[in-house]
Design an enzyme around this catalytic site. Sequence first.
Site, PDB file in Angstrom:
ATOM      1  N   HIS A 118       0.868  -1.187   0.000  1.00 53.76           N
ATOM      2  CA  HIS A 118       0.000   0.000   0.000  1.00 53.76           C
ATOM      3  C   HIS A 118       0.901   1.233   0.000  1.00 53.76           C
ATOM      4  O   HIS A 118       2.009   1.202   0.553  1.00 53.76           O
ATOM      5  CB  HIS A 118      -0.836  -0.060   1.277  1.00 53.76           C
ATOM      6  CG  HIS A 118      -1.941   0.936   1.363  1.00 53.76           C
ATOM      7  ND1 HIS A 118      -1.732   2.240   1.740  1.00 53.76           N
ATOM      8  CD2 HIS A 118      -3.267   0.812   1.150  1.00 53.76           C
ATOM      9  CE1 HIS A 118      -2.896   2.877   1.750  1.00 53.76           C
ATOM     10  NE2 HIS A 118      -3.840   2.037   1.396  1.00 53.76           N
ATOM     11  N   ASP A 191       2.560  -4.755   8.170  1.00 53.35           N
ATOM     12  CA  ASP A 191       1.386  -3.897   7.993  1.00 53.35           C
ATOM     13  C   ASP A 191       0.165  -4.815   8.105  1.00 53.35           C
ATOM     14  O   ASP A 191      -0.156  -5.544   7.158  1.00 53.35           O
ATOM     15  CB  ASP A 191       1.483  -3.215   6.622  1.00 53.35           C
ATOM     16  CG  ASP A 191       0.194  -2.495   6.243  1.00 53.35           C
ATOM     17  OD1 ASP A 191      -0.787  -2.563   7.023  1.00 53.35           O
ATOM     18  OD2 ASP A 191       0.174  -1.878   5.169  1.00 53.35           O
ATOM     19  N   GLN A 194      -5.084  -5.344   6.898  1.00 48.49           N
ATOM     20  CA  GLN A 194      -6.071  -6.308   6.382  1.00 48.49           C
ATOM     21  C   GLN A 194      -6.025  -7.616   7.140  1.00 48.49           C
ATOM     22  O   GLN A 194      -6.956  -8.426   7.038  1.00 48.49           O
ATOM     23  CB  GLN A 194      -5.824  -6.569   4.879  1.00 48.49           C
ATOM     24  CG  GLN A 194      -5.906  -5.333   4.018  1.00 48.49           C
ATOM     25  CD  GLN A 194      -7.299  -4.701   4.024  1.00 48.49           C
ATOM     26  OE1 GLN A 194      -8.301  -5.342   4.365  1.00 48.49           O
ATOM     27  NE2 GLN A 194      -7.371  -3.429   3.665  1.00 48.49           N
ATOM     28  N   LYS A 217     -10.868  -0.608  10.087  1.00 45.62           N
ATOM     29  CA  LYS A 217     -11.000  -1.823   9.250  1.00 45.62           C
ATOM     30  C   LYS A 217     -11.385  -3.019  10.103  1.00 45.62           C
ATOM     31  O   LYS A 217     -11.637  -4.107   9.610  1.00 45.62           O
ATOM     32  CB  LYS A 217      -9.689  -2.091   8.519  1.00 45.62           C
ATOM     33  CG  LYS A 217      -9.372  -0.976   7.517  1.00 45.62           C
ATOM     34  CD  LYS A 217      -8.174  -1.300   6.697  1.00 45.62           C
ATOM     35  CE  LYS A 217      -7.626  -0.086   6.012  1.00 45.62           C
ATOM     36  NZ  LYS A 217      -8.204   0.149   4.691  1.00 45.62           N
ATOM     37  N   CYS A 354      -4.675   2.345  -3.778  1.00 47.81           N
ATOM     38  CA  CYS A 354      -3.451   2.873  -3.144  1.00 47.81           C
ATOM     39  C   CYS A 354      -2.287   1.905  -3.298  1.00 47.81           C
ATOM     40  O   CYS A 354      -1.474   1.745  -2.371  1.00 47.81           O
ATOM     41  CB  CYS A 354      -3.666   3.200  -1.668  1.00 47.81           C
ATOM     42  SG  CYS A 354      -4.887   4.480  -1.417  1.00 47.81           S
TER      43      CYS A 354
HETATM   44  N1  PMP Z   1      -2.015  -0.770   4.533  1.00 50.15           N
HETATM   45  C1  PMP Z   1      -2.981  -1.515   4.000  1.00 50.15           C
HETATM   46  C2  PMP Z   1      -2.660  -2.918   3.543  1.00 50.15           C
HETATM   47  C3  PMP Z   1      -4.263  -1.003   3.840  1.00 50.15           C
HETATM   48  O1  PMP Z   1      -5.235  -1.743   3.307  1.00 50.15           O
HETATM   49  C4  PMP Z   1      -4.519   0.328   4.272  1.00 50.15           C
HETATM   50  C5  PMP Z   1      -5.888   0.950   4.094  1.00 50.15           C
HETATM   51  N2  PMP Z   1      -6.430   0.770   2.836  1.00 50.15           N
HETATM   52  C6  PMP Z   1      -3.484   1.050   4.858  1.00 50.15           C
HETATM   53  C7  PMP Z   1      -2.252   0.467   4.972  1.00 50.15           C
HETATM   54  C8  PMP Z   1      -3.705   2.437   5.380  1.00 50.15           C
HETATM   55  O2  PMP Z   1      -4.591   2.402   6.444  1.00 50.15           O
HETATM   56  P1  PMP Z   1      -5.227   3.768   7.041  1.00 50.15           P
HETATM   57  O3  PMP Z   1      -5.715   4.540   5.872  1.00 50.15           O
HETATM   58  O4  PMP Z   1      -6.337   3.279   7.903  1.00 50.15           O
HETATM   59  O5  PMP Z   1      -4.151   4.446   7.799  1.00 50.15           O
END
Ligand code: PMP
Length: 396
Positions: A118, A191, A194, A217, A354
């Site tokens: 991401h 990270d 998910q 999430k 992203c």
């Molecule tokens: N890493 C992953 C794998 C994600 O799916 C996301 C959110 N789409 C993020 C980081 C960023 O998370 P946040 O926007 O809640 O800070």
Amino acid sequence: MNIATRLNSALSVRDQFPAIAGWHYLDSAATAQKPQAVIDAITNAYGRDYATVHRGVYERSAAMTQSFEAARDAAAALIGGQADELIFTRGATEAINLIAARFANGMRKRVLLSALEHHSNIVPWQLAGYAIDVVPLTDDGRIDLDAAERMANESHAILSFAHVSNVLGSILDAKRAAAIAHKVGAKLLLDGCQAAPRLKIDVVDLDCDFYVYSGHKLYGPTGIGCLWGRSELLNAMTPYQGGGAMIDQVTFEKTSFLDAPARFEAGTPHIVGAIGLHAAIDWTQDIGLDALHAHETALVGECRAALRSIPGVTLFGPEDSAGIVSFGVDGVHPHDIGTILDDERVAVRAGHHCAQPLMEVLGVPATARASFAAHSDASDIEALVQGLHTVKRIFG
Ligand code: PMP
């Protein structure tokens, strides 16, 4: 036999989610809908129990402090960590930015990431001045740990990988990643955005050094996230922001700081966010992460089989992906897929999620993505399939 008959893993929690009535919400990987228990906890925290934390000498504030710290205990316990190693942040993004900005591993100025990360696990490292090496993916969309093993070396401060990919759903062999990192004196950041809502996690067993996840999430509120790190690493890092609540002594000449977690929580925290997250963690654990994972795995299997039977649909990612199915339809832009599905009350995500570098690897500008949660059931997959037939009719 239809999907509903085959799928015997219904969790029967649908009516606990007020926002999904009459709707097929397949975008939980972007943000999860909230069960009533979480909404109630937030309402009570603002409406009945509200006061500040840490500084109050009056009873209401002491009670709020207890609730806030109980949330920290729960957020740490969810992933097998200790409360003094758990820092509340705004989300995973802020957590990774904090680590990238403040963690130092001697003079090492390179990081090893993967092609499926991401943006929030790419850009913070760039901003912090690290050079990035990129581990490629296997043909079925996993981080190629054989390649990681060949690439990791003593120039790498840290290896930072998604525990579960937000696009492909692929699950990392995190223990092996930790061994690869530690062999070259690097650390491992996972990270877990998910993974936290989908897998049972034990940071001690995984042997990682940092773990981050986002509350929203995990059926909790936005604006609250978690950074878990080994105490010795956290307390060796200089604070990220300065202000109230993180200091030991302040003079105009010099300030000394508290240890983690206070060290990294300057200012009045997101008190109600933490309490809402606690309710979400309790709710998730009442179902059980093993049951949740089994439920989502069954849904993914049914969804992949159903989509595969529609001519012109391409599926991305491995068969055993965790709760996430990315796909495309020949000759149709994913944004059009998303718009047509929306007309049929089916919400999917369409775009690069992203993860622009991953789109390049997949050779597409974007994908459509269906992602599941505790409330998902066969009716969601059936509506998705119906909707995709409409897409095909329109673009026929
Ligand atoms: N890493 C992953 C794998 C994600 O799916 C996301 C959110 N789409 C993020 C980081 C960023 O998370 P946040 O926007 O809640 O800070």
